[in-house]
Design a protein around this motif. Sequence first.
Motif, PDB file in Angstrom:
ATOM      1  N   THR A  14      45.753  36.136  43.044  1.00 33.11           N
ATOM      2  CA  THR A  14      45.319  37.047  42.107  1.00 33.11           C
ATOM      3  C   THR A  14      44.037  37.999  42.510  1.00 33.11           C
ATOM      4  OG1 THR A  14      44.078  35.447  41.064  1.00 33.11           O
ATOM      5  CG2 THR A  14      46.293  36.068  39.948  1.00 33.11           C
ATOM      6  N   SER A  16      41.691  40.162  45.479  1.00 36.07           N
ATOM      7  CA  SER A  16      41.802  41.593  45.913  1.00 36.07           C
ATOM      8  C   SER A  16      42.516  41.568  47.313  1.00 36.07           C
ATOM      9  CB  SER A  16      40.462  42.538  46.230  1.00 36.07           C
ATOM     10  OG  SER A  16      39.711  41.978  47.285  1.00 36.07           O
ATOM     11  N   ARG A  37      45.064  30.494  38.396  1.00 32.44           N
ATOM     12  CA  ARG A  37      44.793  29.418  37.636  1.00 32.44           C
ATOM     13  C   ARG A  37      44.937  30.002  36.215  1.00 32.44           C
ATOM     14  NH1 ARG A  37      38.225  29.699  38.564  1.00 32.44           N
ATOM     15  NH2 ARG A  37      38.094  31.904  39.175  1.00 32.44           N
ATOM     16  N   ARG A  41      46.400  36.832  34.563  1.00 33.08           N
ATOM     17  CA  ARG A  41      45.661  37.403  35.398  1.00 33.08           C
ATOM     18  C   ARG A  41      47.018  37.772  36.656  1.00 33.08           C
ATOM     19  NH1 ARG A  41      41.417  38.556  37.000  1.00 33.08           N
ATOM     20  NH2 ARG A  41      41.182  38.004  39.352  1.00 33.08           N
ATOM     21  N   PHE A 154      35.811  44.680  53.695  1.00 28.89           N
ATOM     22  CA  PHE A 154      36.926  45.383  53.063  1.00 28.89           C
ATOM     23  C   PHE A 154      36.951  46.860  52.482  1.00 28.89           C
ATOM     24  CE2 PHE A 154      37.601  40.756  50.954  1.00 28.89           C
ATOM     25  CZ  PHE A 154      37.758  40.307  52.245  1.00 28.89           C
TER      26      PHE A 154
HETATM   27  N1  LIG Z   1      34.215  41.888  50.332  1.00 27.82           N
HETATM   28  C1  LIG Z   1      34.110  41.789  52.063  1.00 27.82           C
HETATM   29  O1  LIG Z   1      34.135  42.894  52.349  1.00 27.82           O
HETATM   30  C2  LIG Z   1      34.472  40.447  52.269  1.00 27.82           C
HETATM   31  C3  LIG Z   1      34.653  40.543  53.662  1.00 27.82           C
HETATM   32  C4  LIG Z   1      34.952  39.180  54.316  1.00 27.82           C
HETATM   33  C5  LIG Z   1      35.313  38.113  53.663  1.00 27.82           C
HETATM   34  N2  LIG Z   1      34.997  38.140  52.348  1.00 27.82           N
HETATM   35  C6  LIG Z   1      35.357  36.912  51.675  1.00 27.82           C
HETATM   36  O2  LIG Z   1      36.514  37.061  50.989  1.00 27.82           O
HETATM   37  C7  LIG Z   1      36.921  36.462  49.829  1.00 27.82           C
HETATM   38  C8  LIG Z   1      37.941  36.811  48.906  1.00 27.82           C
HETATM   39  O3  LIG Z   1      37.789  37.921  48.801  1.00 27.82           O
HETATM   40  P1  LIG Z   1      38.521  38.750  47.596  1.00 27.82           P
HETATM   41  O4  LIG Z   1      37.877  40.180  47.212  1.00 27.82           O
HETATM   42  O5  LIG Z   1      39.977  38.567  47.749  1.00 27.82           O
HETATM   43  O6  LIG Z   1      38.080  37.763  46.262  1.00 27.82           O
HETATM   44  P2  LIG Z   1      38.338  37.912  44.811  1.00 27.82           P
HETATM   45  O7  LIG Z   1      39.258  39.132  44.478  1.00 27.82           O
HETATM   46  O8  LIG Z   1      37.487  37.652  44.058  1.00 27.82           O
HETATM   47  O9  LIG Z   1      39.467  36.608  44.566  1.00 27.82           O
HETATM   48  C9  LIG Z   1      39.203  35.521  44.856  1.00 27.82           C
HETATM   49  C10 LIG Z   1      40.626  34.621  44.409  1.00 27.82           C
HETATM   50  O10 LIG Z   1      40.330  33.110  44.415  1.00 27.82           O
HETATM   51  C11 LIG Z   1      40.719  32.692  43.268  1.00 27.82           C
HETATM   52  N3  LIG Z   1      39.974  31.369  42.888  1.00 27.82           N
HETATM   53  C12 LIG Z   1      38.675  31.323  42.984  1.00 27.82           C
HETATM   54  N4  LIG Z   1      38.259  30.151  42.221  1.00 27.82           N
HETATM   55  C13 LIG Z   1      39.500  29.580  42.075  1.00 27.82           C
HETATM   56  C14 LIG Z   1      39.969  28.224  41.523  1.00 27.82           C
HETATM   57  N5  LIG Z   1      38.885  27.419  41.074  1.00 27.82           N
HETATM   58  N6  LIG Z   1      41.174  27.899  41.364  1.00 27.82           N
HETATM   59  C15 LIG Z   1      42.208  28.916  42.037  1.00 27.82           C
HETATM   60  N7  LIG Z   1      41.668  30.066  42.256  1.00 27.82           N
HETATM   61  C16 LIG Z   1      40.601  30.282  42.466  1.00 27.82           C
HETATM   62  C17 LIG Z   1      40.559  33.844  42.340  1.00 27.82           C
HETATM   63  O11 LIG Z   1      41.369  33.618  41.275  1.00 27.82           O
HETATM   64  P3  LIG Z   1      41.175  34.287  39.561  1.00 27.82           P
HETATM   65  O12 LIG Z   1      41.931  35.618  39.755  1.00 27.82           O
HETATM   66  O13 LIG Z   1      41.658  33.246  38.525  1.00 27.82           O
HETATM   67  O14 LIG Z   1      39.655  34.376  39.633  1.00 27.82           O
HETATM   68  C18 LIG Z   1      41.140  35.015  43.154  1.00 27.82           C
HETATM   69  O15 LIG Z   1      42.510  34.865  43.011  1.00 27.82           O
HETATM   70  C19 LIG Z   1      35.506  36.138  49.462  1.00 27.82           C
HETATM   71  O16 LIG Z   1      35.201  34.648  49.460  1.00 27.82           O
HETATM   72  C20 LIG Z   1      34.654  36.730  50.334  1.00 27.82           C
HETATM   73  O17 LIG Z   1      33.446  36.013  50.665  1.00 27.82           O
HETATM   74  C21 LIG Z   1      34.652  39.402  51.695  1.00 27.82           C
END
Ligand SMILES: NC(=O)c1ccc[n+]([C@@H]2O[C@H](COP(=O)([O-])OP(=O)(O)OC[C@H]3O[C@@H](n4cnc5c(N)ncnc54)[C@H](OP(=O)(O)O)[C@@H]3O)[C@@H](O)[C@H]2O)c1
Length: 263
Positions: A14, A16, A37, A41, A154
């Motif tokens: 779910t 980004s 979870r 969502r 991103f």
């Molecule tokens: N932004 C950047 O430019 C960048 C660059 C490099 C790396 N990153 C890393 O990339 C990672 C992911 O980014 P994103 O934008 O995809 O993050 P995001 O949109 O916040 O997505 C995080 C995902 O993890 C899930 N999650 C969190 N806690 C959980 C749990 N206890 N059990 C099951 N699922 C859980 C969330 O579920 P829910 O929907 O239920 O919350 C969601 O699906 C980040 O950790 C970040 O550090 C970011």
Amino acid sequence: MSGHRLTVLVVGATGSIGRHVVTEALHQGHAVRALVRDLERATDLPSEAQRVVGDLTQPESLSAAAQGIDAIVFTHGSDGGKAAAEQVDYGGVRNVLQALGGRSARVALMTSIGVTNRQGDYNRTTQIHDWKRRGERLLRASGLPYTIVRPGWFDYNAPDQHRLVLLQGDTRQAGDPSDGVISRQQIAKVLVHSLTSDAARAKTFELVAERGAAQKELEPLFAALQPDAAGALDAVRDSANMPLADEPTRVLEELARFSTPKR
Ligand SMILES: NC(=O)c1ccc[n+]([C@@H]2O[C@H](COP(=O)([O-])OP(=O)(O)OC[C@H]3O[C@@H](n4cnc5c(N)ncnc54)[C@H](OP(=O)(O)O)[C@@H]3O)[C@@H](O)[C@H]2O)c1
């Protein structure tokens, strides 16, 4: 291996990036199981994706998700804070691998560019780099076939910035988009392609994009990379700045447990 239809568990489905991974995996002909979870969502995920409810911090909730899968794409992440970094960013990898119960699966793990930067403000505040890196180490120790992708920032790319560049050594550590940028959709494409690529196996790389068109084939990009050294915990050319002697006891115990053939 291309053309092989896999059942792919998407962890962070779910999120980004995870949403793009779900779409891309379906596009590449795979069956998708989305770990969520909160089903609410997941209402806008494609209907072809199977939803399985589970929480990464509750190991017993992950058994069903891990049954009968061929591959896993990890794109999960915590929302800040040291405890969450350990429990989610690292603990999520540990608990899902544990839920495999000794079965094999091809794994693509997304962490972050700069993941070996320990002294920057971001890591000192959140410890997210350190815990994501420990997740990388656990995966390497597990002996499962893997690819680890460390994306740049991103969607900071310009509209004509799609030429993929795969780097090793994690030397770009400014902690801002000058380290590199990449579209979310391209990250998802690379993660999913790696699952069926022999050339991507045992490779760890930073992923950014430069001005120019996207390459049609990813295999030559994977093939040009150095594999991680067999038995090494860190990626090839990573800085040796996380000595095991300074690691927490619980981390060392888990590394030992996951390194055992019959875990
Ligand atoms: N932004 C950047 O430019 C960048 C660059 C490099 C790396 N990153 C890393 O990339 C990672 C992911 O980014 P994103 O934008 O995809 O993050 P995001 O949109 O916040 O997505 C995080 C995902 O993890 C899930 N999650 C969190 N806690 C959980 C749990 N206890 N059990 C099951 N699922 C859980 C969330 O579920 P829910 O929907 O239920 O919350 C969601 O699906 C980040 O950790 C970040 O550090 C970011």
